[in-house]
Design a protein around this motif. Structure first.
Motif, mmCIF file in Angstrom:
data_model
loop_
_atom_site.group_PDB
_atom_site.id
_atom_site.type_symbol
_atom_site.label_atom_id
_atom_site.label_comp_id
_atom_site.label_asym_id
_atom_site.label_seq_id
_atom_site.Cartn_x
_atom_site.Cartn_y
_atom_site.Cartn_z
ATOM 1 N N LEU A 116 0.907 -1.263 -0.046
ATOM 2 C CA LEU A 116 -0.023 0.081 0.058
ATOM 3 C C LEU A 116 0.999 1.150 -0.033
ATOM 4 C CD1 LEU A 116 -2.710 1.315 0.304
ATOM 5 C CD2 LEU A 116 -2.624 1.059 2.696
ATOM 6 N N ILE A 117 1.992 1.302 0.820
ATOM 7 C CA ILE A 117 2.963 2.397 0.882
ATOM 8 C C ILE A 117 3.631 2.543 -0.292
ATOM 9 C CG2 ILE A 117 4.975 3.297 1.866
ATOM 10 C CD1 ILE A 117 3.846 1.808 4.637
ATOM 11 N N GLY A 118 4.076 1.360 -1.009
ATOM 12 C CA GLY A 118 4.864 1.397 -2.455
ATOM 13 C C GLY A 118 3.890 1.955 -3.387
ATOM 14 N N GLY A 119 2.588 1.349 -3.724
ATOM 15 C CA GLY A 119 1.940 1.953 -4.647
ATOM 16 C C GLY A 119 1.400 3.423 -4.373
ATOM 17 N N ALA A 120 1.169 3.866 -3.298
ATOM 18 C CA ALA A 120 0.592 4.966 -3.226
ATOM 19 C C ALA A 120 1.711 6.123 -3.173
ATOM 20 C CB ALA A 120 -0.082 5.149 -1.722
ATOM 21 N N LEU A 121 2.925 5.993 -3.039
ATOM 22 C CA LEU A 121 4.226 7.199 -2.880
ATOM 23 C C LEU A 121 5.148 6.888 -4.199
ATOM 24 C CD1 LEU A 121 4.886 6.921 0.935
ATOM 25 C CD2 LEU A 121 3.331 8.382 -0.414
ATOM 26 N N ALA A 122 4.900 5.865 -4.966
ATOM 27 C CA ALA A 122 5.918 5.619 -6.182
ATOM 28 C C ALA A 122 5.483 6.704 -7.031
ATOM 29 C CB ALA A 122 5.807 4.132 -6.684
ATOM 30 N N GLU A 123 6.073 7.095 -7.788
ATOM 31 C CA GLU A 123 6.372 8.448 -8.841
ATOM 32 C C GLU A 123 5.401 9.594 -8.190
ATOM 33 O OE1 GLU A 123 6.960 6.038 -13.103
ATOM 34 O OE2 GLU A 123 4.984 6.036 -12.233
ATOM 35 N N PRO A 124 5.966 9.920 -7.177
ATOM 36 C CA PRO A 124 5.173 11.194 -6.502
ATOM 37 C C PRO A 124 4.890 12.300 -7.508
ATOM 38 C CG PRO A 124 7.252 11.169 -5.497
ATOM 39 C CD PRO A 124 7.455 10.025 -6.649
ATOM 40 N N CYS A 125 5.880 12.729 -8.297
ATOM 41 C CA CYS A 125 5.791 13.774 -9.273
ATOM 42 C C CYS A 125 4.519 13.586 -10.220
ATOM 43 C CB CYS A 125 7.056 14.101 -10.269
ATOM 44 S SG CYS A 125 8.185 14.604 -8.895
ATOM 45 N N LYS A 126 4.106 12.206 -10.465
ATOM 46 C CA LYS A 126 3.172 12.266 -11.628
ATOM 47 C C LYS A 126 1.710 12.048 -10.704
ATOM 48 C CE LYS A 126 5.627 9.684 -15.009
ATOM 49 N NZ LYS A 126 5.678 8.163 -15.643
ATOM 50 N N SER A 127 2.153 11.283 -9.574
ATOM 51 C CA SER A 127 0.528 11.153 -8.716
ATOM 52 C C SER A 127 0.287 12.246 -8.065
ATOM 53 C CB SER A 127 0.860 10.031 -7.602
ATOM 54 O OG SER A 127 1.116 8.947 -8.497
#
Length: 309
Positions: A144-155
């Motif tokens: 959950l942490i990895g999917g929510a915070l990966a590539e934060p500039c896009k998300s």
């Protein structure tokens, strides 16, 4: 486990190949590097814990996981990513040490079985929750942490602008968050985790002494501390009154019909010192060798777990 949601996109960002099949192969290679390194060093960490104690090995595993996450988060290519994962597995092969620690804390065998049972078996029973599976289940929050915070500039473009550190390393943020959680675990382990090894538990632990001092300071500052001290004072006063010598008319040296005479009680033996206990424990047998440790049932279990994995 936090890398599972974004490992495919991370391998794709390395521009190793354009084939989706090859990306899946490299993703599996990076994922399995941790488990293979952990399996390769498990016996070493177990034998080392018998020499230096359980606590140093467990704390070293947390530190190794923290370092490996930072290396993996800053990985610009596949070799560095493999190095980070392999480093984390090599420094964290302490599952056996953790289970041994639980067995040394929970001394009753029937409780040891409960401490390692699956968590779901306790949902339909009126029993105490298991410690090891319950704590291990918290690790499943990693994806959950990895999917929510990966590539934060896009998300999250409003919070993380382009051209920043997280744009250059788009998979660094989830690793930093997990590393911060590990820092809390390392501090708690150093300050409050007690050594459980029979021969090493009596040596001085500076971290544990510091943790006890911190707890004593917090206990004095707690508003309930004065209330607890007042209750302790009342208990000591009542206890001292109960221990006063009775009047001569009420003295009796004969036992009652239901209870044995007080003269039959033998004086308690003097307690052993820590050095005496450590000396008695140090007279145990030598540890098992590798050939005696890898028995046929152990090898079958290893092969079975390998096939399931």
């Amino acid at each position: 486990m936090s890398i599972f949601p974004y490992i495919y996109f991370m391998i794709s960002s390395f521009h190793i190949t354009d084939s989706e099949d090859q990306i899946g192969f490299y993703a599996g290679l990076v994922t399995s590097a941790f488990a293979f390194a952990e399996f390769s060093t498990g016996v070493f960490w177990g034998r080392l814990s018998d020499r230096v104690g359980r606590k140093p090995v467990l704390v070293t595993g947390l530190i190794g996981t923290l370092v490996s996450m930072l290396v993996f988060g800053f990985a610009p290519n596949l070799p560095i990513a493999l190095l980070g994962r392999a480093l984390g597995g090599a420094l964290n092969g302490n599952i056996g040490v953790l289970q041994t620690t639980v067995a040394e804390i929970v001394t009753k065998k029937e409780h040891q079985r409960k401490a390692n049972q699956p968590f779901w078996t306790f949902l339909t029973r009126n029993e105490q929750l298991p410690h090891t599976p319950l704590c291990r289940s918290y690790g499943h929050l990693g994806p959950l942490i990895g999917g929510a915070l990966a590539e934060p500039c896009k998300s999250y473009p409003d919070l993380f602008a382009r051209g920043t550190l997280f744009d250059r390393y788009p998979f660094l943020l989830p690793n930093i968050v997990c590393a911060m959680i590990l820092v809390v675990g390392i501090i708690v382990g150093i300050l409050f985790l007690e050594e459980t090894h029979q021969e090493k538990r009596f040596r001085r632990d500076v971290g544990l002494e510091l943790g006890q001092k911190i707890l004593s300071v917090l206990d004095r500052q707690s508003p309930l501390a004065s209330f607890g001290k007042a209750n302790d004072a009342n208990f000591e006063e009542s206890h001292s009154l109960m221990e006063d010598e009775p009047p001569p008319g009420y003295r009796s040296t004969e036992g009652s019909p239901r209870y044995p005479s007080s003269r039959s009680l033998s004086p308690a033996a003097p307690p052993y010192t820590r050095s005496d206990v450590a000396h008695r424990l140090s007279r145990g047998g030598a540890p098992l060798g590798i050939q005696r440790a890898f028995t046929r049932p152990v090898i079958i279990h290893i092969i079975g777990y390998g096939v399931l994995a």
